[in-house]
Each structure stands twice: as structure tokens, then as C-alpha cells.
Scaffold this motif. Sequence first.
Motif, mmCIF file in Angstrom:
data_model
loop_
_atom_site.group_PDB
_atom_site.id
_atom_site.type_symbol
_atom_site.label_atom_id
_atom_site.label_comp_id
_atom_site.label_asym_id
_atom_site.label_seq_id
_atom_site.Cartn_x
_atom_site.Cartn_y
_atom_site.Cartn_z
ATOM 1 N N TRP A 40 21.354 36.665 -34.317
ATOM 2 C CA TRP A 40 22.646 36.739 -33.906
ATOM 3 C C TRP A 40 23.518 38.132 -34.331
ATOM 4 C CZ3 TRP A 40 28.161 36.710 -35.102
ATOM 5 C CH2 TRP A 40 28.788 36.466 -33.852
ATOM 6 N N ASP A 41 23.483 38.265 -35.523
ATOM 7 C CA ASP A 41 24.010 39.669 -36.055
ATOM 8 C C ASP A 41 23.596 40.866 -35.417
ATOM 9 O OD1 ASP A 41 26.475 40.491 -37.869
ATOM 10 O OD2 ASP A 41 24.438 41.782 -38.572
ATOM 11 N N ILE A 42 22.161 40.815 -35.613
ATOM 12 C CA ILE A 42 21.667 41.963 -34.869
ATOM 13 C C ILE A 42 21.669 42.283 -33.578
ATOM 14 C CG2 ILE A 42 19.391 43.427 -34.820
ATOM 15 C CD1 ILE A 42 18.798 42.487 -37.435
ATOM 16 N N PHE A 43 21.394 41.332 -32.934
ATOM 17 C CA PHE A 43 21.497 41.225 -31.471
ATOM 18 C C PHE A 43 22.705 41.530 -30.729
ATOM 19 C CE2 PHE A 43 17.097 39.104 -30.752
ATOM 20 C CZ PHE A 43 16.384 40.379 -31.208
ATOM 21 N N SER A 44 23.677 40.547 -31.403
ATOM 22 C CA SER A 44 24.929 40.661 -30.757
ATOM 23 C C SER A 44 25.810 42.084 -31.066
ATOM 24 C CB SER A 44 25.973 39.509 -31.431
ATOM 25 O OG SER A 44 26.311 40.129 -32.557
ATOM 26 N N LYS A 45 25.028 42.916 -32.085
ATOM 27 C CA LYS A 45 25.959 44.203 -32.452
ATOM 28 C C LYS A 45 25.102 45.096 -31.670
ATOM 29 C CE LYS A 45 28.337 42.514 -36.134
ATOM 30 N NZ LYS A 45 28.443 42.126 -37.839
ATOM 31 N N GLY A 46 23.971 44.777 -31.560
ATOM 32 C CA GLY A 46 22.751 45.832 -31.099
ATOM 33 C C GLY A 46 22.756 46.262 -29.689
ATOM 34 N N THR A 71 18.643 49.936 -33.101
ATOM 35 C CA THR A 71 17.380 50.320 -33.363
ATOM 36 C C THR A 71 16.637 49.180 -33.966
ATOM 37 O OG1 THR A 71 18.044 52.479 -33.952
ATOM 38 C CG2 THR A 71 16.005 51.742 -34.798
ATOM 39 N N ALA A 72 17.460 48.499 -34.905
ATOM 40 C CA ALA A 72 16.859 47.270 -35.270
ATOM 41 C C ALA A 72 16.626 46.020 -34.280
ATOM 42 C CB ALA A 72 17.939 46.523 -36.247
ATOM 43 N N SER A 73 17.446 46.046 -33.135
ATOM 44 C CA SER A 73 17.289 45.171 -32.199
ATOM 45 C C SER A 73 15.676 45.598 -31.268
ATOM 46 C CB SER A 73 18.342 45.280 -30.949
ATOM 47 O OG SER A 73 19.523 45.102 -31.619
ATOM 48 N N VAL A 74 15.706 46.835 -31.263
ATOM 49 C CA VAL A 74 14.182 47.419 -30.605
ATOM 50 C C VAL A 74 13.091 47.104 -31.440
ATOM 51 C CG1 VAL A 74 13.221 49.400 -29.762
ATOM 52 C CG2 VAL A 74 15.462 49.185 -29.194
ATOM 53 N N LEU A 75 13.358 47.277 -32.647
ATOM 54 C CA LEU A 75 12.143 46.935 -33.677
ATOM 55 C C LEU A 75 11.743 45.421 -33.480
ATOM 56 C CD1 LEU A 75 10.347 47.932 -35.937
ATOM 57 C CD2 LEU A 75 12.204 47.563 -37.525
ATOM 58 N N ILE A 76 12.797 44.607 -33.712
ATOM 59 C CA ILE A 76 12.818 43.296 -33.559
ATOM 60 C C ILE A 76 11.989 42.656 -32.395
ATOM 61 C CG2 ILE A 76 13.810 40.926 -33.749
ATOM 62 C CD1 ILE A 76 15.457 41.915 -36.069
ATOM 63 N N LEU A 77 12.688 43.124 -31.363
ATOM 64 C CA LEU A 77 12.012 42.818 -30.017
ATOM 65 C C LEU A 77 10.733 43.200 -29.758
ATOM 66 C CD1 LEU A 77 14.956 43.567 -27.511
ATOM 67 C CD2 LEU A 77 14.113 41.419 -28.384
ATOM 68 N N LEU A 78 10.462 44.204 -30.405
ATOM 69 C CA LEU A 78 9.126 44.977 -30.351
ATOM 70 C C LEU A 78 7.965 43.995 -30.877
ATOM 71 C CD1 LEU A 78 7.076 47.584 -29.420
ATOM 72 C CD2 LEU A 78 7.337 48.179 -32.038
ATOM 73 N N VAL A 79 8.386 43.667 -32.243
ATOM 74 C CA VAL A 79 7.511 42.754 -33.174
ATOM 75 C C VAL A 79 7.578 41.239 -32.337
ATOM 76 C CG1 VAL A 79 7.521 41.554 -35.350
ATOM 77 C CG2 VAL A 79 8.135 43.969 -35.139
ATOM 78 N N PHE A 80 8.452 40.882 -32.031
ATOM 79 C CA PHE A 80 8.511 39.615 -31.280
ATOM 80 C C PHE A 80 7.717 39.590 -30.186
ATOM 81 C CE2 PHE A 80 12.724 37.283 -33.030
ATOM 82 C CZ PHE A 80 12.189 37.411 -34.128
ATOM 83 N N LEU A 81 7.706 40.530 -29.461
ATOM 84 C CA LEU A 81 6.673 40.736 -28.208
ATOM 85 C C LEU A 81 5.411 40.568 -28.427
ATOM 86 C CD1 LEU A 81 6.819 41.438 -25.048
ATOM 87 C CD2 LEU A 81 6.240 43.764 -25.804
ATOM 88 N N LEU A 82 5.082 41.360 -29.610
ATOM 89 C CA LEU A 82 3.371 41.271 -30.009
ATOM 90 C C LEU A 82 3.357 39.720 -30.562
ATOM 91 C CD1 LEU A 82 3.195 44.661 -32.009
ATOM 92 C CD2 LEU A 82 1.940 44.027 -29.826
ATOM 93 N N ASN A 83 4.069 39.118 -31.083
ATOM 94 C CA ASN A 83 3.999 37.872 -31.679
ATOM 95 C C ASN A 83 3.631 37.024 -30.528
ATOM 96 O OD1 ASN A 83 4.215 37.070 -34.839
ATOM 97 N ND2 ASN A 83 5.186 38.976 -34.314
ATOM 98 N N ILE A 84 4.588 37.206 -29.499
ATOM 99 C CA ILE A 84 4.502 36.319 -28.390
ATOM 100 C C ILE A 84 3.208 36.413 -27.569
ATOM 101 C CG2 ILE A 84 5.640 35.855 -25.888
ATOM 102 C CD1 ILE A 84 8.239 36.418 -27.163
#
Lengths: 282, 276, 292
Positions: A31-37, A256-269
Amino acid sequence: MEKKRIIGLFSGLVLGGSTLIVVLFLGIILWDIFSKGFPSLSWNFVSSFPTNGMTQGGILPAIIGTVLLTFITTLFSVPFGVACAIYLNEYARPNTLTNVIRASIRNLAGVPSIIYGLFGLALFVQALNFGTSILSAGLTLGLLSLPYIITTTEEALKRIPNSLREAALALGVTQFETIKDVVLPKALPGILTGVILTLSRAAGETAPILFTGVAFFINGISASPNQEFMALPYHLYMLSTQHNEIEQVRPLAYATASVLILLVFLLNIIAFYVRFKNRTQD
Amino acid sequence: MRFFLLLLLISFFGCSSDNGTIKIKGSDTEVNLAVLLAEQYYFENSGLLVSVSGGGSGLGIASLLNGNADIANSSRSIKYSELELFENRKIEIDSFVFAQDAIAFVVSEKSSLDSISTETISKILTGEFQNWSSLTGLNMPITIYGRQSNSGTYDYVKEILKINFSPHAMQMNGNAQIIEALKVDASGFGYVSAGYVLDGNSKGLKILPVYHGGSTAISPLDVEAIASGEYFFQRPLFQYYRKVDYQKIKPFLEFEQSKTGAKIIQQSGYYPVDLR
Amino acid sequence: MNTVKREQIDSLLKFAFKGAGLLTITLLGGIFFMLFANSILFFLNVPPLDFFTGSQWDPENHYSIFPLLVSTFWVALGSMLIAVPLGIFSAAYLSEMAPKKLQIVLKPIIEMLAAIPSVAIGFLGIVLVGPGLAQIFGIQNGLNALNGSILLAVMALPTIVTISEDAINAVPKSHREASLALGANKWETLFKVTIPAAFPGLIAAVMLGLGRALGETMTVLMATGNSAAIPKGFLDSVRTITATIAIEMGEVPYQTTHYYSLFAIAAILFLITLAVNFTGEFFANRLRKFHS
């Protein structure tokens, strides 16, 4: 009896509460990262260069750097890791030595990532004279990934029943052909899941690339392997601790943190999907 | 797999040429300036790639020595021990001063302190003064926000005051973190490059004018005083390079001296050399 | 293709696989060699006694691992104090109480937590946990050991929860049934029978979580303030072994004492994590045997 009920209620609350806290951790982080990112995320952000001393513009070179870096990691770690697992599981005789090797590899997966960074520095940057470059960093991450890839591949190979191998061999097929046509196709989804999860880890690693080739800023894009590079995780580290206008770039750091987390989650999914599809097929 | 390997060969070794890159590493103080210069340089002369990293002056000089940098940014002059290492490895180096910098001593704007002597600064940084009470009357422990030992600013302050830092001094990752901390810490005392506290960046902070012995207190933001070399904590910013690399990096050094370069240096809060 | 040719290909590829396998193993073995060769070069210059007993890490003058070691363990200890109860209770909830549907939702959530890159967690240490701690404790700056411990706990939790859950699941049903049949209720069975029976597995979980906390770099580098003095409490700033390597490796000229010293502290860290992981592995193996 009343006392027991209270104890029961209390225990239930503690256990459930603990689980809730663990779930909340993830919730707060996202929430913190996405809402601000997300407010700073835009097509422009992922498709343009940083400008004005990295206080404006996008993170394109960092995205390209991370993709190229992961590509090199894959090219090095997947063939060698899978080959090593095949050797251990299919060719090597199950003796003490093999078991020692296996145990060592499992434990290498627990070695702190910064130690791989030191090794990469000593081996690739210095001994092999690749300098600080995307090649050195990619190979370092490749080494870090090897133990995971070997272990997950071996697990996938182990799940293939021996009766299949024996049946193939009995038909007069050579061992390599058995591996190529019978074992590997069956084990592929398992191997793939392991590989993708490992790569998602590697893509998010910062410590091993710190002194093997990552840079603050690069003013153009080049695919040369002896080039220094920008990478998403390091970019986030730099924006949040090293930049001189830290408040001004906070939104960029969040994005940047949002993009990084999204990328990692995408790979995990993707990995979960492969695993899920494989399970439903069986 | 063969396809991938082919792709690798084409994409990498097809256009691999080391001569096309300049690696600049070093001083945290200079890194943002170097980024701005590299950015602008790309617009005017896109043939040459420049990669920039910070990390501290020691890092820059070590990288130059280790062959991982073409230009080492350093906010201090090279140490004798470092020079010896270059000599041992038979590497000839040269330097280039491209700007001047002043160190600012900073406290929260809530502090009642208005100026500070170099002697007091020493006493705070060594840990001799642990409480603000003897300075401002407020009973509050002093938190020192300094840089890590690999920072040129750290070395510079240590050498010019001839002190050893208190082991309790916070070692922050960069100038920016120090500013961030000081804005919310009324008990803080820190040092950063003047370039970091220009204009909007000094909100919530107080930049202390400094006096040495009997001199008048001078602010690190005072352009004229810096130009005449009167401020106590001012220093040249160096770029070191290997002599053999000179032809390779020459276009970039020339760009720094050009009008555009000088303008960028000035806009970033440093003082171009020719002011003196 | 005739048989001879096929067999030639077969033995050739067998050779190739063996080669690749051995190369990989050699490379990984090179890590041991590199660490210890460089450490020996360090101990030729600095007496081991000073290294282990001194009290100051001040490169070029004093090389003592002691403050770094204390910091590393201090942060890791804090993280375990938070993560162990939370992790084991969550695992007990997941395996003993949660309805099947909830389990299916909760497991991926915990795996997602494990997937978040450490640098993103460190970032939150700066922007969220740090300021939060500063406010709660009325201190000026939240970059301290506690901040690092909280973040490391978050990172160690997925490991602890997953392995603990396996351990609790591995306890045979008959144990529980016997306990319930003797008149114990659900809770007594859980705390007095199931958890003690799963104990070796829980130790494995804690050890592997601890291994992760000890070896983590970016989070502690960003969140703990990095002052090299020996910490007196959880609100003191600390500097771990990993953070020291990350900070100083870039700045050292290669092949100097300072350079070797970083390999020496890395070797110590390596041995510590190895010991912790082996312990975890040992108990995990016992769990596996128990299971089968």
C-alpha cells in the motif's frame, strides 16, 4: 470449564492475530509503495531517460539494464545449472561424494549475496579482467542463481519415476536420448518454474552488483557487454540514499520501487501459472 | 538455445567497443554535477557514452588505480599513500581542477546558534561536547551527522581540523541523508557541501557562518568570499586520470571548461575555477 | 542414425554434462578458495588476536571484527525475537485452524512477501519505519538496530512460516487423535503435543530464517545508520558485517590490507551462515525422516 474456554479464545486470538500481522506487513508494504508510486507512474516514466540531474524524467536505462543483466544471468546460469543437475541426477553414481556435493550446493544457496559479489569482483572483474561491466555483474548474478537452479532442477528430475527411464532404456534407446526425449519434456514445467523464480530473485538483487559494474547514471544505451549499466534495484538505492535532492526525487523513488515490485511479481505470477498448469495436467 | 546464443553474439559482440565509454567515479559531492554534465554532453556530442557513479572520493581514486574508472572525481587532493600505490604499479596520473566547493556546517533552524568557531566545531565532532547546553543553553545531546570514511568530505574535515571523529557520529550514506536527518532533528549537527543547501534545499535548516581565530564569520554561501579564498572550509574539486587515457577523455574535459560546462557548474552551487 | 553413431553421441554428451557439472561445482568451490586465500593474506599482516579481541573497526589503523560481529548478531537477534513467535503462531494457525479456502489465499500472500526485493524493504525502512520509530520513541532519528530488526523480521518471516508449517503438518495425525481421545481439547493438543512433536522442524525454520537475517545486506545498509561503535541498545545505530563490505569494498585499492580485511570478515560471515544453515539442514533432515 470457563477457564478453558477463555484460554481457547485467547489462543485463537494470538494465532489468528499473528497471521493477520504477517498479512498486514505485506499489505502495508504494497500500500505504501503503490499508493505513493502509482501517481508518478506513466508511459513517459518507463520510456524516457532521467533528465535534469535525475530529478525528472524516467528510468528507461535502468529497465533496459535490468533486462539485459537478467538476460546474461540466464544465458550463463540456466545451461550450466540444468546440465549440472542432469549430471548429478542422471549420470553420477549415488555415493558419498555426490551427496557431499549436493549438500554443498544446497548450502551455497544460503550464502549471503554480498559474498557472491566479492567473488564476482575477484574472479570476473580482476582475474578474468572483464572490468566493472554488465558482463561481470551478470555472471556474478549467474553464480548466485546456480545453486537454486541446480536444486530446483534436480527436484523436478527426481519427480520423474525411474520406471519411465528404465522402460526407455529397455527399448534400446541411449541414455542421452532418454534424457532428451523422456525425462526433460516431463520435467520441463518444474524446471521452468524454478528458473523463473530464481531469475526474479536475481533481478531484484543489489548487493552482488554493487562493485561489479552498476553505475548511478549512464547517458546513452549500448548493448556492449563491457559497458557499465543502470539497474532498477540500484537505482532505487541511489535515489533513496545517495541523491542530493532527496525530497524532490522521493516520488521517483516510489515509482521506481513500484516498477521493480511489479516486475518481480509478474515473474512470480508466470512461475505460478506454469506450476498450476502443470498440476492440473497431471 | 542456439537461437539465444546467436542473439547474444549479435547483440553484444557485434557492437562491442570499449573506446566508446568514459567511466567517471568518485566523490559524492561531485556526482550530481558530473551527471548533469554527462547529460548535457550527450545532447551535444552523442558519440561518446559516459557512465557516472558516486560512492566517495576514495572509491574514485581506488577505481582509477584498479582500472575501473577513467576519471576519478575527488573532493580532496590525492593522499601520499595513494600516490605511492600508483607509483608501485607504474601508473602515471594527472589532475584537473574543475570547480571549487565549500563545506557548510548545518543545524536545525530551531537552534539558537548563529555562528560557530572552528574550535567549537572540532570539539563537537570529536565528541568532547556531547550536549548543546554549553552552546545554546538547551539540555539536549548533540547528534553528529557525518559522512562515511570513504567520503572526501569526511577526510577533508578530519584533516583540516586535525581531529578524529567521535565513534558515535552517524555515518550517513550521502549528503542528502544528512540534510534529511537535520531537517527533523533539532539536536543534530552536520556537515555537507554548500551545493546541497542552496536555494530551496535549506528549508528547515540553518547554515552556520564560520569564524577561525579572530576573523569575522563567513557564510559558505558567500560567493565573493569563496572567490577570494577567505572561507575556512573551502577546497578545489579534482578530477584525476591516467596520462595514457588523456586523448580518450579530452573531449569531456574540454566540455567541462566550455561555456556550457561552466554554466552547469555554477547552476549546481559550485564555484567555477576561473572566478579566482 | 546407426547405433554406433548414437552411442558416440551418447558418450560425448555424457562427457559434456559431466564437464558442465564439474565446472559448475569447481566455480562454486572457488568461493571457498577465494575467501580463505584472501583471508590468509590478511592474517599475514594483522595478528588474528587483534582481529578477534580488539574493539575498533577503523581501517588502516585497527582491524577488529568485534563491533561488526556484535552489530550483526544484535540486529539478527532482534529480528528473531519478532519473527519467531509471529512465524510459528502463523504457521500453527495456517495448518491447524485456517479453513481450506483461507489457506489457499494466505499461502501465496506469504510467498509474495518473500518475493519483494530487499532494496524495496530497505527503502521502506527509510521512509516509513524510520520516521515511525522516531515518533514512537521520541528519538530524533529512526535509523537504528530496531529498524533493521523489524525489516529483517519481515524478510525472514516467509521462510519461518513455510518451514514451520511443513513441520507442524508432518506431525502424524495419530498423535493428535490420541491426545484428543485422552480428553485434551484442541488447544492443549496444539501446545502440548503437536508443537513439541514438531520441535526439530521449528528449529530448522528458525535457523534458516536466522541465516537469511545474518546475510542480508541492502536492508541493514539502508536502515541502521552504520555507525561502527558497539551498540548498547536497540535504539543505537549499528553497522553489520555485510554493510561494512558494501560500504568499503568500492573504496579500497585492490590487494591491500584493507582489501584483504573485507575478505576476512566475509569469510567469518560465511562460516557463521554455513554453521547456522547446516544446523537448520540437520534438523530439516530429521523432519524429512520423521515424515517418511
